[in-house]
Write an enzyme that holds these catalytic residues in place. Sequence first.
Site, mmCIF file in Angstrom:
data_model
loop_
_atom_site.group_PDB
_atom_site.id
_atom_site.type_symbol
_atom_site.label_atom_id
_atom_site.label_comp_id
_atom_site.label_asym_id
_atom_site.label_seq_id
_atom_site.Cartn_x
_atom_site.Cartn_y
_atom_site.Cartn_z
ATOM 1 N N ARG A 155 -15.209 -7.800 43.089
ATOM 2 C CA ARG A 155 -14.515 -8.766 42.250
ATOM 3 C C ARG A 155 -15.511 -9.676 41.547
ATOM 4 O O ARG A 155 -16.503 -10.123 42.157
ATOM 5 C CB ARG A 155 -13.590 -9.659 43.083
ATOM 6 C CG ARG A 155 -12.241 -9.064 43.357
ATOM 7 C CD ARG A 155 -11.437 -8.828 42.070
ATOM 8 N NE ARG A 155 -10.171 -8.179 42.341
ATOM 9 C CZ ARG A 155 -9.999 -6.849 42.456
ATOM 10 N NH1 ARG A 155 -11.030 -6.024 42.319
ATOM 11 N NH2 ARG A 155 -8.809 -6.358 42.682
ATOM 12 N N GLU A 209 -11.630 -10.874 32.717
ATOM 13 C CA GLU A 209 -11.564 -9.490 32.236
ATOM 14 C C GLU A 209 -10.509 -9.370 31.151
ATOM 15 O O GLU A 209 -9.392 -9.869 31.365
ATOM 16 C CB GLU A 209 -11.236 -8.543 33.410
ATOM 17 C CG GLU A 209 -12.380 -8.486 34.407
ATOM 18 C CD GLU A 209 -12.107 -7.579 35.612
ATOM 19 O OE1 GLU A 209 -11.059 -6.909 35.651
ATOM 20 O OE2 GLU A 209 -12.953 -7.562 36.507
ATOM 21 N N HIS A 234 -14.025 -2.190 34.896
ATOM 22 C CA HIS A 234 -13.197 -2.213 36.117
ATOM 23 C C HIS A 234 -12.612 -0.812 36.382
ATOM 24 O O HIS A 234 -11.396 -0.623 36.413
ATOM 25 C CB HIS A 234 -12.064 -3.255 35.983
ATOM 26 C CG HIS A 234 -11.490 -3.671 37.313
ATOM 27 N ND1 HIS A 234 -11.020 -4.952 37.540
ATOM 28 C CD2 HIS A 234 -11.303 -2.994 38.475
ATOM 29 C CE1 HIS A 234 -10.553 -5.023 38.780
ATOM 30 N NE2 HIS A 234 -10.717 -3.842 39.369
HETATM 31 N N1 NAI Z 1 -13.554 -2.191 41.345
HETATM 32 C C1 NAI Z 1 -12.397 -1.733 41.741
HETATM 33 O O1 NAI Z 1 -11.690 -1.076 40.983
HETATM 34 C C2 NAI Z 1 -11.945 -1.997 43.121
HETATM 35 C C3 NAI Z 1 -12.298 -3.144 43.761
HETATM 36 N N2 NAI Z 1 -11.858 -3.384 45.034
HETATM 37 C C4 NAI Z 1 -12.273 -4.640 45.678
HETATM 38 O O2 NAI Z 1 -13.002 -4.318 46.832
HETATM 39 C C5 NAI Z 1 -12.643 -5.187 47.883
HETATM 40 C C6 NAI Z 1 -12.877 -4.524 49.213
HETATM 41 O O3 NAI Z 1 -11.987 -3.448 49.387
HETATM 42 P P1 NAI Z 1 -11.802 -2.729 50.815
HETATM 43 O O4 NAI Z 1 -13.116 -2.295 51.336
HETATM 44 O O5 NAI Z 1 -10.747 -1.715 50.640
HETATM 45 O O6 NAI Z 1 -11.256 -3.941 51.657
HETATM 46 P P2 NAI Z 1 -11.381 -4.165 53.224
HETATM 47 O O7 NAI Z 1 -10.402 -5.220 53.556
HETATM 48 O O8 NAI Z 1 -11.301 -2.873 53.945
HETATM 49 O O9 NAI Z 1 -12.850 -4.742 53.405
HETATM 50 C C7 NAI Z 1 -13.250 -6.022 53.075
HETATM 51 C C8 NAI Z 1 -14.326 -6.434 54.050
HETATM 52 O O10 NAI Z 1 -14.863 -7.684 53.644
HETATM 53 C C9 NAI Z 1 -15.168 -8.405 54.820
HETATM 54 N N3 NAI Z 1 -15.264 -9.829 54.522
HETATM 55 C C10 NAI Z 1 -14.284 -10.716 54.324
HETATM 56 N N4 NAI Z 1 -14.798 -11.937 54.105
HETATM 57 C C11 NAI Z 1 -16.135 -11.801 54.155
HETATM 58 C C12 NAI Z 1 -17.221 -12.709 53.998
HETATM 59 N N5 NAI Z 1 -16.988 -14.004 53.752
HETATM 60 N N6 NAI Z 1 -18.479 -12.227 54.104
HETATM 61 C C13 NAI Z 1 -18.705 -10.920 54.347
HETATM 62 N N7 NAI Z 1 -17.713 -10.014 54.535
HETATM 63 C C14 NAI Z 1 -16.450 -10.460 54.419
HETATM 64 C C15 NAI Z 1 -14.017 -8.081 55.748
HETATM 65 O O11 NAI Z 1 -14.362 -8.323 57.085
HETATM 66 C C16 NAI Z 1 -13.799 -6.622 55.475
HETATM 67 O O12 NAI Z 1 -14.522 -5.834 56.380
HETATM 68 C C17 NAI Z 1 -11.168 -5.488 47.589
HETATM 69 O O13 NAI Z 1 -10.774 -6.719 48.137
HETATM 70 C C18 NAI Z 1 -11.087 -5.485 46.093
HETATM 71 O O14 NAI Z 1 -11.253 -6.791 45.609
HETATM 72 C C19 NAI Z 1 -11.091 -2.494 45.703
HETATM 73 C C20 NAI Z 1 -10.709 -1.334 45.114
HETATM 74 C C21 NAI Z 1 -11.070 -1.005 43.748
HETATM 75 O O1 HPV Z 2 -7.625 -2.040 44.020
HETATM 76 C C1 HPV Z 2 -8.311 -2.957 43.560
HETATM 77 O O2 HPV Z 2 -8.582 -3.991 44.181
HETATM 78 C C2 HPV Z 2 -8.856 -2.821 42.215
HETATM 79 O O3 HPV Z 2 -9.643 -3.631 41.819
HETATM 80 C C3 HPV Z 2 -8.365 -1.767 41.345
HETATM 81 O O4 HPV Z 2 -7.844 -2.437 40.230
HETATM 82 P P1 HPV Z 2 -6.915 -1.680 39.186
HETATM 83 O O5 HPV Z 2 -5.689 -1.281 39.905
HETATM 84 O O6 HPV Z 2 -7.704 -0.508 38.701
HETATM 85 O O7 HPV Z 2 -6.635 -2.679 38.111
#
Ligand code: NAI
Ligand code: HPV
Length: 524
Positions: free
Chosen positions: A229, A258, A276
């Site tokens: 993010r 964005e 993104h």
């Molecule tokens: N670029 C994109 O299109 C996408 C971006 N994302 C982003 O990626 C993030 C992570 O996704 P997942 O791995 O599926 O989530 P998740 O919930 O499995 O992992 C997040 C991790 O961050 C850790 N965490 C929380 N606060 C923290 C801190 N202050 N310092 C260090 N670690 C901390 C948690 O303990 C957890 O292990 C999502 O929240 C989303 O914002 C997710 C999917 C697609």
């Molecule tokens: O799953 C997330 O957290 C993502 O960032 C993916 O975003 P999007 O659904 O591609 O707009």
Amino acid sequence: MYRILVADAIKPEGLEPLLQASEIELIQKKIEEAEESLHEFDALLVRSATKVTEELIEKMPNLKIIARAGVGVDNIDVPAATKHGIVVVNAPDGNTISTAEHTFAMMAALARHIPQGHSSVKNGEWKRSAFTGTELYGKKLGIVGMGRIGGEIAKRAKVFGMDVLVFDPFLTSDRAKKLNVTSLSLEELLPLADIITVHTPLTSETKGLLNKDNLRTCKKGVYLLNCARGGIIDEDDLYELLLENHVAGAALDVFVEEPPAGNKLLELDSVITTPHLGASTKEAQFNVATQVAQEVLVFLEGNPVANSINLPAISKEQFEKVQPYYQLVKQMGSIGSQCMKEGINEISVTYGGEAFHFDTSILTKSLISGVFKTRLDGPVNEVNALLIAKERGVTIGEKISTDAYGYANCISVTVKGDNRQLDIRGTHVENYGSRIVSLNGFNIEFLPEGNFLYIQHTDQPGVIGNVGRILGDDEVNIATMQVGRKQAGGEAIMVLSFDKPLSDEMFEKLNELPDISFMYRMSL
Ligand SMILES: NC(=O)C1=CN([C@@H]2O[C@H](COP(=O)(O)OP(=O)(O)OC[C@H]3O[C@@H](n4cnc5c(N)ncnc54)[C@H](O)[C@@H]3O)[C@@H](O)[C@H]2O)C=CC1
Ligand SMILES: O=C(O)C(=O)COP(=O)(O)O
């Protein structure tokens, strides 16, 4: 008929479970285009583009569920949704692999200057030495946030011969061992890593988690990636460190704003970027759309959702077991509320007997919602029950006990006000149903459904007859009647049920009878 607004580009094939369902109308429109009809929708489906603000939520009074076809819910005002009793769900693992692969692609592109080389060749140049890169092999990769995506990146990095260092305050030593990664504090990790990638959610704690103060402790020439993010790495600070060449390059899939129009990071050759795209694969989009479509369907059918952000997780099997108690405590809460004609200060509940070998917090929320439902306008449910109690300063107590007062299971609820207290006990018997078995210490047995009158009176001849006569004179039919007393000649109670709610006039007439201590009316 339920109306569902799909406000972002969600893959239609994945929405098939909703399209196939009867009694569901799916409308694909941006919020601005649906402005006139927002009040009609029961469910809202979004990705990251739509900002679900409190203002939007307030324009959607029928809204029951917000589904995020993806992981991050930072575009949704979850506290506001909770306050309005709206369930928020996401699709936590549908895009994990795609985002991990995208991050890896970005890492390789960053280390080997692929986007810069590509543009140069397309511009007719052939500058091989200008784009000399670095190998990933043997490098230390720092992963900040070791959840689903972080874990998949770690596995891939190992195969590339990288040494994986991770910072995640919630990572257990067992999982670190399983993934064969070194778990460190952020202060320890930063000076050691050659490449750092962030995979935390965006929260108040992670906003600016990497900033110029701590990034200066990194090796000169470090590479940074943000496919999580915008804002987890402070954008202004990153710009400054890139200008100083302290950070050699950055790969950014996400930005604070964005699209990032006017963002000065885009002016730097050392920054490579994608719009993104982490979750933008056919597979991930199908997965997340299917996951949320199923969640919304299950929810609208009255079943528990698996991936709620603001409700405890509960499986369908567990919910089926819990459901009778769930209804019973709601009705007990409603009895408590309707009988206490004054402000409530405390609600306490004890779950007694064998039946309660599960997380009872969902039951307690149901109880509290039963208490407040009859007192407040607007949605009151297990999503906002605790918040409502907290806002009103009501103390909540919950206990589990082996004592079930001779029943197989017994739920005891006490509702306390400024001057009064009401004690209610209920039990549920399979294939028989739920019964209230005690009120204020008087043993009694009635099915908590319908219109009731509770009368507390002196136990003496004629009281019951008088009540029957007055009701009969006005042709009010008594459907059921239960009586209870603690001792002969002392205080006693009657609980009568009617086909229709008792009129104010009739209530007043009965209230004037001698020997009646007090009466309550309730509709359950
Ligand atoms: N670029 C994109 O299109 C996408 C971006 N994302 C982003 O990626 C993030 C992570 O996704 P997942 O791995 O599926 O989530 P998740 O919930 O499995 O992992 C997040 C991790 O961050 C850790 N965490 C929380 N606060 C923290 C801190 N202050 N310092 C260090 N670690 C901390 C948690 O303990 C957890 O292990 C999502 O929240 C989303 O914002 C997710 C999917 C697609
Ligand atoms: O799953 C997330 O957290 C993502 O960032 C993916 O975003 P999007 O659904 O591609 O707009």
